[in-house]
Design a protein around this motif. Structure first.
Motif, short mmCIF file in Angstrom:
data_model
loop_
_atom_site.label_atom_id
_atom_site.label_comp_id
_atom_site.label_asym_id
_atom_site.label_seq_id
_atom_site.Cartn_x
_atom_site.Cartn_y
_atom_site.Cartn_z
N PRO A 1 -2.19 6.56 -17.15
CA PRO A 1 -2.02 7.99 -17.36
C PRO A 1 -2.84 8.81 -16.37
O PRO A 1 -3.84 8.33 -15.82
CB PRO A 1 -2.53 8.18 -18.79
CG PRO A 1 -3.51 7.08 -19.00
CD PRO A 1 -2.97 5.91 -18.21
N SER B 1 1.37 23.09 -18.95
CA SER B 1 2.78 22.75 -18.75
C SER B 1 3.01 22.19 -17.35
O SER B 1 3.80 21.25 -17.18
CB SER B 1 3.66 23.98 -19.01
OG SER B 1 3.49 24.97 -18.01
N LYS C 1 0.95 10.30 -21.38
CA LYS C 1 1.00 10.36 -19.91
C LYS C 1 -0.27 10.95 -19.31
O LYS C 1 -0.44 10.95 -18.09
CB LYS C 1 2.22 11.17 -19.45
CG LYS C 1 3.55 10.51 -19.80
CD LYS C 1 4.72 11.28 -19.23
CE LYS C 1 6.05 10.59 -19.59
NZ LYS C 1 6.14 9.25 -18.97
N LEU D 1 2.54 18.27 -25.00
CA LEU D 1 3.52 18.25 -23.92
C LEU D 1 3.55 16.93 -23.16
O LEU D 1 4.62 16.51 -22.70
CB LEU D 1 3.23 19.39 -22.93
CG LEU D 1 3.30 20.80 -23.49
CD1 LEU D 1 2.86 21.81 -22.43
CD2 LEU D 1 4.72 21.12 -23.97
N ALA D 2 2.40 16.30 -23.00
CA ALA D 2 2.32 15.11 -22.15
C ALA D 2 2.07 13.82 -22.92
O ALA D 2 2.40 12.74 -22.45
CB ALA D 2 1.24 15.30 -21.09
N GLY D 3 1.48 13.92 -24.11
CA GLY D 3 1.23 12.72 -24.90
C GLY D 3 0.44 11.68 -24.13
O GLY D 3 -0.59 11.96 -23.52
N ALA E 1 5.94 14.11 -17.57
CA ALA E 1 6.57 14.52 -18.82
C ALA E 1 7.80 15.39 -18.53
O ALA E 1 7.87 16.07 -17.50
CB ALA E 1 5.57 15.30 -19.67
N GLU E 2 8.75 15.36 -19.43
CA GLU E 2 9.96 16.16 -19.26
C GLU E 2 9.69 17.59 -19.75
O GLU E 2 10.06 17.98 -20.85
CB GLU E 2 11.13 15.52 -20.02
CG GLU E 2 11.53 14.16 -19.46
CD GLU E 2 12.74 13.59 -20.17
OE1 GLU E 2 13.32 14.29 -21.02
OE2 GLU E 2 13.11 12.44 -19.87
N VAL E 3 9.05 18.33 -18.89
CA VAL E 3 8.62 19.69 -19.22
C VAL E 3 8.98 20.60 -18.06
O VAL E 3 8.77 20.25 -16.90
CB VAL E 3 7.09 19.74 -19.47
CG1 VAL E 3 6.63 21.17 -19.68
CG2 VAL E 3 6.72 18.88 -20.65
N ALA F 1 1.40 18.64 -17.23
CA ALA F 1 2.26 17.69 -17.94
C ALA F 1 3.46 17.30 -17.10
O ALA F 1 3.83 16.12 -17.03
CB ALA F 1 2.71 18.30 -19.27
#
Length: 394
Positions: A11, A307, A37, A33-35, A315-317, A310
């Motif tokens: 990560p 954001s 990751k 948002l990223a958890g 991340a899918e952001v 992330a």
């Protein structure tokens, strides 16, 4: 050092310098948002987090500040915590240096070190927010006892947040209304063109009307110079008679060596709160070079930075830029009032001061996407994270 995605291993390491409102909001946003990751670490020399927005009520006995254990708080946010401050960075190597000399690698550094509060008006009593409120409390006692003929509330020009100035004055007016025979002239001296002008024209007009109804005089577009021999010197204008003067402090950004800043220590940022002139570094909250220093604004900056971090971590952001919206809860000594506006100009008619909020509210002083429900959850019951209780002001 390459970013995590470029290294292709593990990560992304996110280092948050500062454990205030902005740092906590950023940690919560990154967790959402990223958890997995990202790996988030917070560094702050303070072992406790004090929720300063309630401090304005303390001298009047109307509120007490919540305090939280930082290590437990960070754990709840999905981050690790170490009680040590970041004092310098080597941006080209993506290394942060702590006060103890530890060298910490990072992929993303989020500077949320806040601002130093400095004495602004010689001779005046300074309202520090959380630190020793003894002198302010003594002045309130004199107000209640009728020992003051003239009490002035003021603030310096420059970057800051004016709302506490008006809350102190309105709470003072409320005390006078309760007192038998107490007659004190209350005056606000402000560099602003109108009370809380940054919220917009309409809100400023309504605020001025509220102050007038409560018997608080306002002298706008005026800077305090010094309080001496019973008079507050101002510019422009003639000195004002005063038995006591309470001033908000002057703010100066907490510098981190290696992070570009202006003469007052504030870090210039772009629309995603990336520090201008260096890679991998973000600045949010009071240390960022946005002129309004307010908890809600700090959380919006933290959300914008989180954001983008992330997204860069995989991340899918869709990164959201910082689009400031001012929301303020004004303690009046009676029913609270709610302020709304935009500090970017051109939105004055959309601003306002109302009896009901224009947003979902649970009665808190700071409106943050993640922070508000998080702190609400800690305020319920006898949570071990909290180390002091408060009684909310009306």
């Amino acid at each position: 050092m390459a970013a995590a995605g470029e290294r292709g291993r593990g990560p992304a390491r996110v280092l948050i310098a500062g454990g205030g409102l902005a740092g906590i909001e950023a940690a919560l946003a990154l967790r959402d948002l990223a958890g997995g990751k990202v790996e988030v670490e917070m560094r702050d020399p303070r072992r406790e987090f004090a929720f300063r927005p309630f401090a304005v009520g303390e001298p009047y006995g109307a509120a007490r500040v919540f305090r939280y254990e930082m290590a437990a708080l960070a754990e709840r946010c999905g981050a690790s915590f170490h009680p040590d401050g970041i004092v310098a960075v080597e941006p080209e190597r993506r290394l942060a240096i702590t006060r103890d000399g530890e060298r910490l690698p990072y992929d993303h550094l989020l500077v949320a070190t806040g601002a130093r509060m400095l004495w602004a008006v010689p001779g005046a009593i300074t309202f520090w927010g959380v630190a020793d409120e003894g002198q302010v409390g003594e002045t309130v006692a004199d107000l209640r006892a009728g020992r003051l003929r003239n009490l002035v509330f003021t603030m310096p020009g420059g970057q800051g947040w004016a709302l506490p100035l008006y809350e102190l004055a309105l709470l003072g007016a409320s005390e006078l209304a309760k007192s038998d025979g107490a007659r004190t002239r209350l005056t606000v001296v402000t560099p602003e063109p109108a009370p809380l002008a940054l919220f917009g024209r309409r809100a400023g007009e309504q605020m001025a009307e509220l102050l007038e109804r409560r018997g608080v005089e306002v002298i706008a577009e005026t800077h305090p110079v010094a309080f001496e021999r019973g008079r507050l010197r101002i510019a422009p204008g003639e000195a004002i008679a005063a038995d006591a003067v309470i001033s908000l402090p002057r703010l100066e950004g907490r510098r981190v060596a290696g992070v570009p800043h202006d003469a007052d220590g504030f870090v210039g940022v772009d629309e995603h709160c990336r520090a201008i002139g260096v890679d991998g570094i973000f600045a949010v909250g009071d240390v960022a070079g946005f002129p309004v220093k307010q908890g809600g604004i700090a959380t919006q900056q933290a959300d914008a930075a989180a954001s983008l971090i992330a997204a860069e971590a995989g991340a899918e952001v869709d990164p959201e830029p910082f689009d400031p919206v001012l929301r303020g809860v004004l303690w009046t000594g009676a029913e609270p009032r709610y302020l709304y506006g935009r500090p970017t100009g051109g939105h004055g008619d959309a601003s306002g001061l109302s009896e009901e909020p224009r947003w979902e509210s649970r009665g808190g002083k700071v409106i943050g996407r993640y922070l508000t429900p998080f702190l609400d959850s800690l305020a319920e019951g006898d949570d071990p994270v909290r180390v002091a209780r408060f009684r909310a002001a009306s």
